[in-house]
Scaffold this motif. Structure first.
Motif, PDB file in Angstrom:
ATOM      1  N   ALA A 233      32.251  36.274  62.244  1.00 13.88           N
ATOM      2  CA  ALA A 233      33.441  37.196  61.744  1.00 13.88           C
ATOM      3  C   ALA A 233      34.249  36.400  60.465  1.00 13.88           C
ATOM      4  CB  ALA A 233      34.484  37.776  62.348  1.00 13.88           C
ATOM      5  N   ILE A 234      34.584  35.228  61.019  1.00 14.37           N
ATOM      6  CA  ILE A 234      35.326  34.176  59.882  1.00 14.37           C
ATOM      7  C   ILE A 234      34.430  33.762  59.052  1.00 14.37           C
ATOM      8  CG2 ILE A 234      36.623  32.096  59.824  1.00 14.37           C
ATOM      9  CD1 ILE A 234      37.663  32.640  62.578  1.00 14.37           C
ATOM     10  N   VAL A 235      33.219  33.516  59.163  1.00 14.96           N
ATOM     11  CA  VAL A 235      32.238  32.776  58.193  1.00 14.96           C
ATOM     12  C   VAL A 235      31.912  33.851  57.232  1.00 14.96           C
ATOM     13  CG1 VAL A 235      29.753  32.376  57.852  1.00 14.96           C
ATOM     14  CG2 VAL A 235      30.884  31.273  59.885  1.00 14.96           C
ATOM     15  N   CYS A 236      31.684  35.323  57.676  1.00 11.62           N
ATOM     16  CA  CYS A 236      31.482  36.427  56.694  1.00 11.62           C
ATOM     17  C   CYS A 236      32.572  36.697  55.869  1.00 11.62           C
ATOM     18  CB  CYS A 236      31.008  37.728  57.385  1.00 11.62           C
ATOM     19  SG  CYS A 236      29.150  37.573  58.206  1.00 11.62           S
ATOM     20  N   ALA A 237      33.837  36.603  56.252  1.00 12.00           N
ATOM     21  CA  ALA A 237      34.991  36.769  55.571  1.00 12.00           C
ATOM     22  C   ALA A 237      35.254  35.723  54.460  1.00 12.00           C
ATOM     23  CB  ALA A 237      36.282  36.781  56.393  1.00 12.00           C
ATOM     24  N   VAL A 238      34.787  34.410  55.003  1.00  6.42           N
ATOM     25  CA  VAL A 238      34.958  33.362  53.733  1.00  6.42           C
ATOM     26  C   VAL A 238      33.798  33.577  52.697  1.00  6.42           C
ATOM     27  CG1 VAL A 238      34.296  30.966  53.748  1.00  6.42           C
ATOM     28  CG2 VAL A 238      35.706  31.518  55.629  1.00  6.42           C
ATOM     29  N   LEU A 239      32.662  33.895  53.088  1.00 12.62           N
ATOM     30  CA  LEU A 239      31.777  34.114  52.050  1.00 12.62           C
ATOM     31  C   LEU A 239      31.911  35.205  51.356  1.00 12.62           C
ATOM     32  CD1 LEU A 239      28.472  33.496  54.205  1.00 12.62           C
ATOM     33  CD2 LEU A 239      29.556  31.717  52.471  1.00 12.62           C
TER      34      LEU A 239
END
Length: 419
Positions: A233-239
């Motif tokens: 979830a964090i990775v996708c929010a960063v991207l």
């Protein structure tokens, strides 16, 4: 090669003079003989193939053949060599091809066994294709909705292993039609995870982040799986592209009490606080990304590089009231034209507020990002006027504070005047 003993036993059973009622027991005896044989795995596989061909012939009735075929499938499943298991299963499928309508249950068992073998060999596309052949809509047998959904989700996940999101989404959509009828918690979780992965692979990162975050709260999952979902979830929010929607997603993740436990928390914190990211931090973060998350976009940059540039540009807009195009390019690590292009696109989309003065090569930022209009000299003068008013307010504040401090000193140390 088929052993002589098995060949002879099958030949005797195929003899028309043999009593029909004795044939099922005879075939079972041959199968037991094959399973108890000390022959090599390859010879045993050949014997099983010959046995399946024999029971699917015209010498044995369908009712008697079904349990024998089921037992043979279980025997193939027990073969230790994956290659031989796939070979025997594929041969059995070919033998069943012309009579599959009479042996749908056994055909389904055989295909699921083959899919397991292909998956162990990481041949995910082959596994998916085998499962696609299972008859789920048939008048010969009733297939429960839970089983249909489980097959479709499994096919979906196999395609996702090969990043074939189009095929995966088509089977997820089939499962979606029956989702309201499914009560199995594991199937519901499988559906949610597949949906999140498809959104992720399709580069719909904000939606994927929300799906992964919701998935991470499931109490059915192990703690490790929940933590992995939170990381995703964090990775996708960063991207995701910088803007108000992503800011809300970052805030929600940052406030999650579990967030400090994951490796991605450092970059999450910097993005949430609108701090600029260094190339070293970006490089370290990129090492944990999947191939599709490092794909090149239409302008030649990667998804991560684009997200970082947009974030840093958003951070610059928080730090400066205005900045030169060349200075912005230096901060973003781009040439001036690209830096101006990124700023223009984000201004146009309302993700930052302000305007570009192309004559003086300045980018002027406003305090909010909600559809600020950009125009000619009148608007620039209005922005400059706002800047002067801010400056006047600050000077006035300092003067008032200075006067307050002087008054306090005078009260504490009154000045004495000689008479």
């Amino acid at each position: 090669m088929v052993s002589a003993e098995v060949a002879k036993g099958l030949q005797n059973l195929e003899d028309s003079s043999a009593p029909q009622q004795d044939k099922p027991a005879g075939y079972q005896k041959v199968l037991d003989q094959i399973l108890s044989s000390t022959a090599s795995t390859q010879d045993q596989t050949s014997d099983l193939e010959a046995f399946i061909d024999a029971i699917l012939g015209e010498n044995l009735g369908i009712v008697a053949a079904r349990p024998l075929l089921g037992a043979a499938v279980e025997s193939i499943k027990g073969l230790p060599d994956l290659e031989l298991r796939i070979k025997a299963g594929t041969t059995a499928l070919r033998s069943l091809e012309s009579r599959v309508a009479s042996f749908e249950e056994q055909d389904a068992q055989l295909r699921e066994m083959l899919a397991d073998a292909y998956t162990l060999q990481e041949e995910y596309i082959e596994a998916a294709k085998v499962l696609q052949g299972i008859q789920l809509e048939s008048s010969q047998r009733r297939v429960p909705d839970d089983h249909k959904v489980s097959i479709w989700i499994r096919i979906c996940r196999l395609y996702l292993e090969e990043d074939d999101t189009i095929s995966a989404e088509s089977y997820l959509n089939r499962a979606k039609n029956l989702r309201h009828k499914v009560n199995n918690p594991e199937l519901v979780l499988g559906f949610q995870l597949s949906e999140a992965r498809i959104l992720d692979a399709s580069r719909k990162f904000l939606e994927a982040s929300q799906a992964y975050h919701s998935f991470s709260f499931s109490t059915v999952l192990e703690e490790e799986e929940r933590t992995r979902a939170l990381s995703s979830a964090i990775v996708c929010a960063v991207l995701a592209g910088a803007g108000p929607l992503r800011s809300r997603a970052l805030a929600k993740l940052y406030k999650d009490e579990r967030a400090p436990q994951v490796p991605e928390f450092g970059i999450l914190e910097k993005m949430f606080l609108d701090r600029l990211l260094s190339p070293e931090e970006v490089k370290k973060f990129s090492e944990s990304l999947s191939p599709h998350q490092l794909a090149t976009t239409s302008d030649g940059s990667t998804v991560l590089a684009k997200a970082v540039v947009e974030h840093n540009l958003l951070g610059v807009s928080r730090l400066y009231d205005n900045i030169g195009v060349d200075e912005l390019a230096s901060l973003l690590g781009l040439d001036a034209d690209k830096a101006e292009g990124y700023a223009a696109r984000m201004l146009e989309q309302g993700r930052i507020a302000g305007s570009i003065d192309q004559i003086d090569r300045l980018i002027l930022f406003e305090g909010t990002a909600n559809g600020v209009e950009r125009g000619g000299s009148e608007q620039r003068r209005a922005i400059s006027g706002k800047g002067l008013r801010k400056w006047d307010t600050r000077v006035q504040g300092v003067a008032e504070e200075l006067e307050r401090v002087a008054s306090m000193i005078q009260l504490q140390h009154p000045v004495c005047h000689n008479p």
